[in-house]
Structures are given as C-alpha cells and as structure tokens.
Design a protein around this motif. Structure first.
Motif, PDB file in Angstrom:
ATOM      1  N   LEU A  50       0.901  -1.281  -0.052  1.00 21.13           N
ATOM      2  CA  LEU A  50       0.020  -0.025   0.058  1.00 21.13           C
ATOM      3  C   LEU A  50       0.907   1.208   0.035  1.00 21.13           C
ATOM      4  N   GLY A  51       1.969   1.271  -0.787  1.00 27.13           N
ATOM      5  CA  GLY A  51       2.935   2.375  -0.981  1.00 27.13           C
ATOM      6  C   GLY A  51       2.387   3.464  -1.966  1.00 27.13           C
ATOM      7  N   ILE A  52       3.167   4.340  -2.449  1.00 30.07           N
ATOM      8  CA  ILE A  52       2.716   5.310  -3.121  1.00 30.07           C
ATOM      9  C   ILE A  52       2.396   4.928  -4.723  1.00 30.07           C
ATOM     10  N   ILE A  53       2.901   3.934  -5.057  1.00 30.94           N
ATOM     11  CA  ILE A  53       2.635   3.284  -6.361  1.00 30.94           C
ATOM     12  C   ILE A  53       1.132   2.963  -6.339  1.00 30.94           C
ATOM     13  N   THR A  54       0.549   2.048  -5.401  1.00 28.76           N
ATOM     14  CA  THR A  54      -0.698   1.814  -5.185  1.00 28.76           C
ATOM     15  C   THR A  54      -1.655   2.919  -4.817  1.00 28.76           C
ATOM     16  N   ILE A  55      -1.015   3.841  -4.298  1.00 29.37           N
ATOM     17  CA  ILE A  55      -1.961   5.155  -3.993  1.00 29.37           C
ATOM     18  C   ILE A  55      -2.115   5.952  -5.303  1.00 29.37           C
ATOM     19  N   ASN A  56      -1.124   6.057  -5.995  1.00 31.21           N
ATOM     20  CA  ASN A  56      -1.263   6.623  -7.386  1.00 31.21           C
ATOM     21  C   ASN A  56      -2.288   5.804  -8.176  1.00 31.21           C
ATOM     22  N   ALA A  57      -2.173   4.431  -8.100  1.00 32.27           N
ATOM     23  CA  ALA A  57      -3.340   3.751  -8.929  1.00 32.27           C
ATOM     24  C   ALA A  57      -4.702   4.075  -8.528  1.00 32.27           C
ATOM     25  N   PHE A  58      -4.829   4.213  -7.083  1.00 35.06           N
ATOM     26  CA  PHE A  58      -6.008   4.399  -6.671  1.00 35.06           C
ATOM     27  C   PHE A  58      -6.708   5.775  -6.860  1.00 35.06           C
ATOM     28  N   CYS A  59      -5.809   6.662  -6.777  1.00 36.34           N
ATOM     29  CA  CYS A  59      -6.115   8.037  -7.288  1.00 36.34           C
ATOM     30  C   CYS A  59      -6.615   8.358  -8.732  1.00 36.34           C
ATOM     31  N   ALA A  60      -6.042   7.347  -9.448  1.00 33.83           N
ATOM     32  CA  ALA A  60      -6.472   7.570 -11.041  1.00 33.83           C
ATOM     33  C   ALA A  60      -7.729   6.556 -11.448  1.00 33.83           C
ATOM     34  N   SER A  61      -8.033   5.729 -10.332  1.00 31.03           N
ATOM     35  CA  SER A  61      -8.896   4.686 -10.618  1.00 31.03           C
ATOM     36  C   SER A  61     -10.331   5.256 -10.487  1.00 31.03           C
ATOM     37  N   ASP A  62     -11.401   4.662 -11.060  1.00 34.26           N
ATOM     38  CA  ASP A  62     -12.698   4.749 -10.705  1.00 34.26           C
ATOM     39  C   ASP A  62     -13.223   3.873  -9.707  1.00 34.26           C
TER      40      ASP A  62
END
Length: 254
Positions: free
Chosen positions: A130-142
C-alpha cells in the motif's frame, strides 16, 4: 468514457495478476478495447502476456518518473483488443523517487486521464503493498477490484486495504468505489471454502461478485507460455470463470 479499475490486495498470492491478465483478455474477446497498466515491479503481468521484461524499452516506470507519455510506453499484444503498458524492475525503487514530487499521489492520474477516451476498460495491476505506487493507482481509478483467496486468512489485511481506499476517497478521489470482491482459488467441495465465502459475503453483502474463480492447473500453466488462459486452453473452467466475470462487469457498468 472508459473505466479505470485497479486490481489490488497487499496480500500476495491471491490471484491478482492472474485476474488482471485473464479478465482483460476476456473483456477484449467480448469486444471491449482494453489497456493493462502493469505497476507491479515483479512484472508478472508483462511476462504473462508474452513480453520479455528485460527487453522492455519504455515502461510504467518511465511514465511515472520521466517525461514519457502513456502512448509512448504502450505495446500492442497479440490478443484481441488488448494493449499493455509494461512494468520494469526500477518500479521497486520508485516509491522514494515519487515521494519527492509535490502532488505525488496524482502523477499517474494526470498522465492517463485522457486514455479513458480511447479504451473501454483500463486495468491497473498494483504491487502487493500500500505504498505510493498503489496510492497513485487508486487516485487514478474509478474503482478497486479486490481478489481474495478462499483460505483461512482470507480477510487478513483486508481492513487495512479498505481503510486505505477510504483515505484516498476522502482526500484525493471522491468518486472512488469498490468494483467488487472476487473469490479466487475456490474449491467448493471443501467446507473451508464454503465457510470463507460465507464470511466474506456476510462482511461485504453488496460487494462480492457472483462469479468465483476455481483452482485450475491451466490457469497456473498459461503464464509460462505468455498467454491468457483463453488462448492457452479454451475448454477450461478457469477460462469459463473469467469470461463470466467479464460479462458480470460489463453488465454492472452499462
């Protein structure tokens, strides 16, 4: 406009990459234009689609860390309606690099937003963290699709993932939702499987997919040949399950 779905669970070995590859192939076979973004440094989605990770010239790492557009990094696969932004091992160190930037949580979102006009579905294979890469994915996702293995510790760590989704929703992406919880590696002959499925259903009554993914030798073998299971073994219960999942998702998103 297309839909961006992150496939995520910080617990490893739950069928996250298997789901990304085979759901994408099934959506493509159903006539939907699909892009996979491989954000897992292990690059198993990339190799599972027949690409040599060591020979990739531009990757999701370059999209996140360098001035490379998603279009430049996109590869056409040999499979119907399916494209890929591959992974690179350098992503393993990207958490530290990305954290130096202001607006770090939205780097991926800002890069791929326009792709929703090009693809029906964009699936993001997240790393098992649940690092910043995953956070980036979540921010970009619907939405987030959460695979859970039918085993004793199925719900272990799930509360942390749900809390992370809530934090991202509250601070960065108010429209973020849970696409669904997918039960994987199911053997309905076992009492344990039935107990785990009942427990997940009780905890998340409106979020569990009707489709479940069975244990399948062919699902395990197909990545070694660089193919989704539907292109490796058509008459296979794993193939039928992912086709059913694709139909369920298409129906839910009409």
């Amino acid at each position: 406009m297309g839909k961006i779905i992150s496939i995520s669970n910080q617990k490893g070995g739950v069928g996250k990459t298997t789901t990304t590859v085979n759901l994408a192939a099934s959506l493509g076979a159903a006539g939907k234009k699909v892009l996979i973004i491989d954000l897992d440094p292990q690059g198993n989605t990339t190799s599972g689609l027949g690409f040599n990770k060591k020979e990739v010239e531009k990757s999701s790492y370059d999209v996140l860390e360098k001035d490379v557009s998603p279009e430049e990094a996109t590869l056409k696969t040999e499979f119907k309606n399916l494209s890929l932004i591959p992974s690179h091992i350098n992503l393993a160190a990207a958490d530290a690099g990305i954290s130096l930037f202001s607006g770090k949580e939205s780097k991926l979102k800002n890069k791929i937003l326009e792709l929703k006009k090009v693809y029906d579905f964009i699936l993001i294979d997240c790393p098992p963290s649940l690092g910043i890469i995953t956070i980036n994915a979540f921010c970009a996702s619907d939405s987030i699709l959460i695979p859970i293995q039918c085993e004793y510790y199925a719900l272990e760590g799930l509360s942390q993932l749900i809390n992370t989704i809530k934090v991202v929703k509250r601070h960065h992406n108010t429209d973020l939702d849970i696409e669904g919880i997918l039960m994987t590696m199911c053997d309905t002959r076992l009492n344990l499987t039935k107990q785990v499925m009942a427990e997940v259903q009780n905890n998340f009554p409106d979020k569990v997919f009707k489709t479940t993914i069975p244990r399948s030798v062919k699902l395990s073998e197909a990545p070694g040949f660089g193919k989704p299971v539907m292109y490796f073994s058509k008459f296979n219960k794993g193939n039928w399950a992912y086709k059913a999942l694709a139909k369920e998702i298409i129906k839910n998103n009409k």
